[in-house]
Design a protein around this motif. Structure first.
Motif, PDB file in Angstrom:
ATOM      1  N   SER A   1      10.991   3.409  29.854  1.00 11.92           N
ATOM      2  CA  SER A   1      12.327   4.024  30.239  1.00 11.92           C
ATOM      3  C   SER A   1      12.349   5.643  30.023  1.00 11.92           C
ATOM      4  O   SER A   1      11.651   6.000  29.065  1.00 11.92           O
ATOM      5  CB  SER A   1      13.402   3.544  29.479  1.00 11.92           C
ATOM      6  N   PRO A   2      12.866   6.301  30.895  1.00 12.13           N
ATOM      7  CA  PRO A   2      13.155   7.645  30.466  1.00 12.13           C
ATOM      8  C   PRO A   2      13.608   8.242  29.323  1.00 12.13           C
ATOM      9  O   PRO A   2      13.451   9.075  28.784  1.00 12.13           O
ATOM     10  CB  PRO A   2      14.111   8.308  31.665  1.00 12.13           C
ATOM     11  N   ASP A   3      14.316   7.150  28.687  1.00  8.19           N
ATOM     12  CA  ASP A   3      15.108   7.250  27.199  1.00  8.19           C
ATOM     13  C   ASP A   3      14.267   7.007  26.159  1.00  8.19           C
ATOM     14  O   ASP A   3      14.479   7.123  25.051  1.00  8.19           O
ATOM     15  CB  ASP A   3      16.387   6.452  27.012  1.00  8.19           C
ATOM     16  N   GLU A   4      13.039   6.661  26.203  1.00  5.05           N
ATOM     17  CA  GLU A   4      11.975   6.346  25.368  1.00  5.05           C
ATOM     18  C   GLU A   4      11.740   7.496  24.433  1.00  5.05           C
ATOM     19  O   GLU A   4      11.811   8.710  24.866  1.00  5.05           O
ATOM     20  CB  GLU A   4      10.640   5.963  26.113  1.00  5.05           C
ATOM     21  N   HIS A   5      11.946   7.370  23.165  1.00  5.91           N
ATOM     22  CA  HIS A   5      11.592   8.486  22.254  1.00  5.91           C
ATOM     23  C   HIS A   5      11.073   8.298  21.104  1.00  5.91           C
ATOM     24  O   HIS A   5      11.032   7.241  20.474  1.00  5.91           O
ATOM     25  CB  HIS A   5      13.173   9.046  22.178  1.00  5.91           C
ATOM     26  N   ALA A   6      10.739   9.403  20.443  1.00  7.53           N
ATOM     27  CA  ALA A   6      10.127   9.543  18.823  1.00  7.53           C
ATOM     28  C   ALA A   6      10.570  10.688  18.325  1.00  7.53           C
ATOM     29  O   ALA A   6      10.484  11.778  19.069  1.00  7.53           O
ATOM     30  CB  ALA A   6       8.536   9.105  18.723  1.00  7.53           C
ATOM     31  N   GLU A   7      10.847  10.869  17.125  1.00  7.43           N
ATOM     32  CA  GLU A   7      11.058  12.170  16.564  1.00  7.43           C
ATOM     33  C   GLU A   7       9.954  12.797  16.271  1.00  7.43           C
ATOM     34  O   GLU A   7       8.844  12.422  15.960  1.00  7.43           O
ATOM     35  CB  GLU A   7      11.856  11.958  15.364  1.00  7.43           C
ATOM     36  N   THR A   8       9.880  14.268  16.531  1.00  9.38           N
ATOM     37  CA  THR A   8       8.739  14.940  16.286  1.00  9.38           C
ATOM     38  C   THR A   8       8.322  14.778  14.899  1.00  9.38           C
ATOM     39  O   THR A   8       6.797  14.824  14.557  1.00  9.38           O
ATOM     40  CB  THR A   8       9.006  16.546  16.647  1.00  9.38           C
ATOM     41  N   ALA A   9       9.118  14.782  13.950  1.00  6.52           N
ATOM     42  CA  ALA A   9       8.517  14.516  12.552  1.00  6.52           C
ATOM     43  C   ALA A   9       7.933  13.240  12.375  1.00  6.52           C
ATOM     44  O   ALA A   9       6.709  13.089  11.533  1.00  6.52           O
ATOM     45  CB  ALA A   9       9.702  14.469  11.735  1.00  6.52           C
ATOM     46  N   ASP A  10       8.468  12.338  13.104  1.00  9.30           N
ATOM     47  CA  ASP A  10       7.453  11.017  12.949  1.00  9.30           C
ATOM     48  C   ASP A  10       6.169  10.984  13.633  1.00  9.30           C
ATOM     49  O   ASP A  10       5.165  10.530  13.299  1.00  9.30           O
ATOM     50  CB  ASP A  10       8.253   9.783  13.606  1.00  9.30           C
ATOM     51  N   CYS A  11       6.085  11.708  14.751  1.00  8.25           N
ATOM     52  CA  CYS A  11       4.879  12.183  15.649  1.00  8.25           C
ATOM     53  C   CYS A  11       3.929  12.477  14.801  1.00  8.25           C
ATOM     54  O   CYS A  11       2.763  12.172  14.544  1.00  8.25           O
ATOM     55  CB  CYS A  11       5.141  12.577  16.867  1.00  8.25           C
ATOM     56  N   LEU A  12       4.400  13.497  13.822  1.00  4.18           N
ATOM     57  CA  LEU A  12       3.403  14.390  13.168  1.00  4.18           C
ATOM     58  C   LEU A  12       3.001  13.738  11.977  1.00  4.18           C
ATOM     59  O   LEU A  12       1.717  13.707  11.395  1.00  4.18           O
ATOM     60  CB  LEU A  12       4.046  15.665  12.664  1.00  4.18           C
ATOM     61  N   THR A  13       3.830  12.535  11.350  1.00  4.55           N
ATOM     62  CA  THR A  13       3.226  11.727  10.155  1.00  4.55           C
ATOM     63  C   THR A  13       2.311  10.867  10.771  1.00  4.55           C
ATOM     64  O   THR A  13       1.486  10.386  10.194  1.00  4.55           O
ATOM     65  CB  THR A  13       4.537  10.624   9.733  1.00  4.55           C
ATOM     66  N   GLY A  14       2.753  10.263  12.234  1.00  9.10           N
ATOM     67  CA  GLY A  14       1.447   9.685  12.981  1.00  9.10           C
ATOM     68  C   GLY A  14       0.243  10.205  12.802  1.00  9.10           C
ATOM     69  O   GLY A  14      -0.788   9.654  12.681  1.00  9.10           O
ATOM     70  N   VAL A  15       0.137  11.689  13.146  1.00 11.10           N
ATOM     71  CA  VAL A  15      -1.110  12.179  13.376  1.00 11.10           C
ATOM     72  C   VAL A  15      -1.747  12.261  12.122  1.00 11.10           C
ATOM     73  O   VAL A  15      -3.016  11.725  11.828  1.00 11.10           O
ATOM     74  CB  VAL A  15      -0.868  13.692  13.854  1.00 11.10           C
TER      75      VAL A  15
ATOM     76  N   PRO B   1       0.465   8.587  26.273  1.00  8.33           N
ATOM     77  CA  PRO B   1       0.197   9.573  25.893  1.00  8.33           C
ATOM     78  C   PRO B   1       0.293  10.207  24.325  1.00  8.33           C
ATOM     79  O   PRO B   1      -0.464  11.004  23.725  1.00  8.33           O
ATOM     80  CB  PRO B   1       1.250  10.565  26.733  1.00  8.33           C
ATOM     81  N   LEU B   2       1.086   9.556  23.677  1.00 12.64           N
ATOM     82  CA  LEU B   2       1.317   9.857  22.155  1.00 12.64           C
ATOM     83  C   LEU B   2      -0.250   9.466  21.559  1.00 12.64           C
ATOM     84  O   LEU B   2      -0.451  10.277  20.497  1.00 12.64           O
ATOM     85  CB  LEU B   2       2.333   9.035  21.558  1.00 12.64           C
ATOM     86  N   GLY B   3      -0.637   8.471  21.947  1.00 10.74           N
ATOM     87  CA  GLY B   3      -2.205   7.910  20.992  1.00 10.74           C
ATOM     88  C   GLY B   3      -3.073   9.148  21.418  1.00 10.74           C
ATOM     89  O   GLY B   3      -4.038   9.261  20.714  1.00 10.74           O
ATOM     90  N   VAL B   4      -3.181   9.745  22.826  1.00 12.99           N
ATOM     91  CA  VAL B   4      -4.273  10.573  23.115  1.00 12.99           C
ATOM     92  C   VAL B   4      -4.011  12.028  22.425  1.00 12.99           C
ATOM     93  O   VAL B   4      -4.886  12.426  21.676  1.00 12.99           O
ATOM     94  CB  VAL B   4      -4.209  10.694  24.580  1.00 12.99           C
ATOM     95  N   VAL B   5      -2.783  12.209  22.500  1.00 15.07           N
ATOM     96  CA  VAL B   5      -2.361  13.774  21.770  1.00 15.07           C
ATOM     97  C   VAL B   5      -2.816  13.395  20.445  1.00 15.07           C
ATOM     98  O   VAL B   5      -3.299  14.524  19.838  1.00 15.07           O
ATOM     99  CB  VAL B   5      -0.967  14.038  22.462  1.00 15.07           C
ATOM    100  N   SER B   6      -2.144  12.536  19.723  1.00 17.48           N
ATOM    101  CA  SER B   6      -2.334  12.232  18.457  1.00 17.48           C
ATOM    102  C   SER B   6      -3.860  12.231  17.971  1.00 17.48           C
ATOM    103  O   SER B   6      -4.224  12.755  16.788  1.00 17.48           O
ATOM    104  CB  SER B   6      -1.582  10.933  17.803  1.00 17.48           C
ATOM    105  N   ALA B   7      -4.514  11.594  18.826  1.00 15.16           N
ATOM    106  CA  ALA B   7      -6.074  11.540  18.492  1.00 15.16           C
ATOM    107  C   ALA B   7      -6.648  12.742  18.585  1.00 15.16           C
ATOM    108  O   ALA B   7      -7.567  13.381  17.625  1.00 15.16           O
ATOM    109  CB  ALA B   7      -6.830  10.740  19.743  1.00 15.16           C
TER     110      ALA B   7
END
Lengths: 397, 397
Positions: free
Chosen positions: A371-385, A89-95
């Motif tokens: 795993s349910p524990d999989e995580h990325a910080e929102t700031a990093d996700c926005l940098t990814g976008v 989902p991170l790849g789809v939402v970021s797209a």
């Protein structure tokens, strides 16, 4: 909607209240909801979604300025059993968010930009990873795939039909795809160790799945003397430990995470233990060598236990090197590191099919994934976008 | 109907075409059919069956000549998952045939003779072996048992209701039972080694079931370095091997035959492995010592694997010595050997409740049990019927 709102919208879909993990298996209810959500987000951006005969989706941003072959981005929305929120989902939402970013910047693409969603990337239901992209590229044929069965014995062809899809209407065409870029949460800690939020992929390790069937003889757990048993659980247990040791010594990966036991009764020696080996290595030779070594040790032990072992390769993928010139050119946009991954991706399937392909990774602070524990910080996700928008502009300018 | 006809009638009920084994789980369709079959066979002999509120059954042959406390015989009709044809049903069919034999001999009992069928002897559905006889003797209370759940999460109370039974109508009374005799296929090869068709039981080894919960951390099977894992499958695998070795060296029994893995996906390191230890030993001390030793080795390994282990005793039965005078008296009828068994039986529960109890074993040529391969020769079964008739006549004359 912005990245964070989209992320909140997706959070409850297919989530287990018990574990907090996701059960987004293909051709079932959570995935239908995700497919509808994707169509709605595209519509809100004036983009029309095509859904192909097995549920792959694509939406093209193709203004009048855009001509020629396009740049496809995207990822998948399905999850492993009890998986994390980010893998796919991170790849789809970021797209989707990257399209908003490019539009906000006033960017006019000179090539079409597409957002794609591939089905059954994890292989969590039918055991074949990247099934959607494999079918689209022809790496797997429908005639072969339709006979695959899930754990309940349901044929793929029937599952697809129940989901309201019709494979005879055809599959997504990649004819007009010039480049593919997949953004993905990193599934290790390379970026964290390097203290950067974003990186690019150099290669995917060769990897595969092997089914180990250990056959013994069912018997009474109380009355059967230990020396009279043919207990396949023992052969399995030794094999699981041997696989771990083999991978540890060689710096590779080997995992037995799935098992099925017959009759699986407390007071019966099992008649059959079936277990799946997931193995990955830095070269095709190293992978073959490791799997052979595990198989040899298992066979030796089976001889001592009076059990019989059959090993079947269910899917094996050779190493994938992403286009090195493309990676170098894109890395230059942000001084991003270029790193290897041990995980399979739809990007690997498209690269294998000859489409110039790149991957953008977003930092994972723990490296935990699937795993349910999989995580990325929102700031990093926005940098990814932002990074994905930069990459798409570079490729579609 | 004679022994062989009854045996043929039962053969298809709950039988798997795939394995040839039996799935006769309690409070489900195969078992309802067996209950109806038993009632019909009793009716054909002019005996009336009482079925109690949870499905235990008894039918009394109580002619005018019979007074005082009765002699109960019988066994159970349920099976382990994928079990054999003999474990349980042989005792019920032999009891019906023994009544025919005694009548054919013109025997007039001076005490009532009952044929009983106890439910869920194997504990294959709710995990509690001898549940029917435990409830009848008060070893387990209904208030505790009703909360037990099967693998699908169904409460015992609901399963019983769905089967059309009502526990509030009461349970079988053992008030008028003076002696209990259970005929059973042997589950080892003692009689075969001694070259005799029939034997009597001296004792049941202490035995029990312990649940081992190994908790780790779910993670990606490809990207997670071996040294970063907390993989509970490894702790389990080592524990299964340790239990086997411990039992082998001590001449006892230890088996891990049932396992449940979360999320059980090929490409995920498991978050949780639950496995059940079935352990049996020649004395209570030896059993406690063996289970402790396995637990200690498992805890050590958990420390090295970064996993956490919890061990829960689900049911533990101390050793049962059958009435030695009764065994000696009955053995004299046929010069039969008196041997120990490692298997739990309803007879053990009734003996524990203070009812003088004996067991008659019928030779098993391979010792295999809890398996589709379980077998007894028809000639031996018919010898068993004669022996049971002799025993019942001795006790009810």
């Amino acid at each position: 909607m912005g990245f964070e709102e989209m992320w909140r919208d997706l959070a409850p879909v297919g989530r287990s209240a018990a574990s907090g993990g996701y059960f987004r298996q293909p051709w079932a209810s959570a995935e239908s909801e995700l497919r509808a959500w994707f169509a709605q987000e595209c519509a809100a951006r004036g983009l029309t979604v095509e859904t192909d005969g097995i549920g792959n989706q694509v939406a093209w941003w193709s203004p009048d300025s855009a001509t020629g072959k396009g740049v496809l981005t995207g990822s998948h929305l399905d999850s492993v059993l009890d998986g994390g929120a980010y893998d796919g989902p991170l790849g789809v939402v970021s797209a989707l968010a990257a399209v908003d970013t490019m539009r906000g910047r006033g960017f006019e693409p000179s090539r079409p930009i597409g957002i794609g969603v591939f089905v059954e990337e994890e292989g969590s239901r039918f055991g074949r990873a990247c099934l959607g992209s494999r079918l689209v590229t022809g790496a797997t044929t429908w005639d072969e795939a339709r006979e695959l069965r899930d754990r309940d014995g349901v044929f793929l062809a029937d599952a697809v039909e129940v989901a309201g899809l019709d494979p005879s209407t055809g599959l997504l065409s990649l004819e007009h795809v010039g480049t593919f870029v997949e953004l993905h949460v990193e599934q290790g800690r390379d970026l964290f160790d390097r203290d950067v939020a974003v990186g690019l992929a150099s290669e995917i390790w060769p990897h595969g799945r092997w089914r180990f069937d250990f056959a013994g003889q069912a018997n009474h757990a109380g009355t059967t003397r230990m020396e009279d048993r043919r207990d396949p659980m023992l052969t399995y247990a030794m094999t699981a430990l041997a696989a771990n040791k083999q991978a540890r010594l060689a710096g590779q990966r080997a995992t037995f995470g799935r098992i099925s036991v017959e009759p699986n009764g407390t007071n019966a020696v099992p008649s059959l233990v079936t277990a799946w080996l997931d193995a990955r290595a830095s070269s095709d030779d190293a992978l073959a060598e490791m799997v052979d070594a595990v198989g040899r040790q298992a066979q030796d032990r089976a001889g001592r236990d009076g059990t019989a072992l059959t090993v079947t390769a269910e899917s094996v993928s050779g190493s994938v090197a992403f286009d090195p010139d493309l990676a170098a050119r894109l890395a230059g946009l942000g001084d991003w590191p270029v790193i290897a991954t041990q995980a399979g991706h739809d990007a690997g399937i498209l690269a294998d099919a000859g489409i110039p392909t790149a991957m953008v990774f977003v930092r994972n602070p723990t490296g935990v994934s699937h795993s349910p524990d999989e995580h990325a910080e929102t700031a990093d996700c926005l940098t990814g976008v932002e990074a994905l928008a930069d990459v798409l502009e570079e490729l579609a300018r």
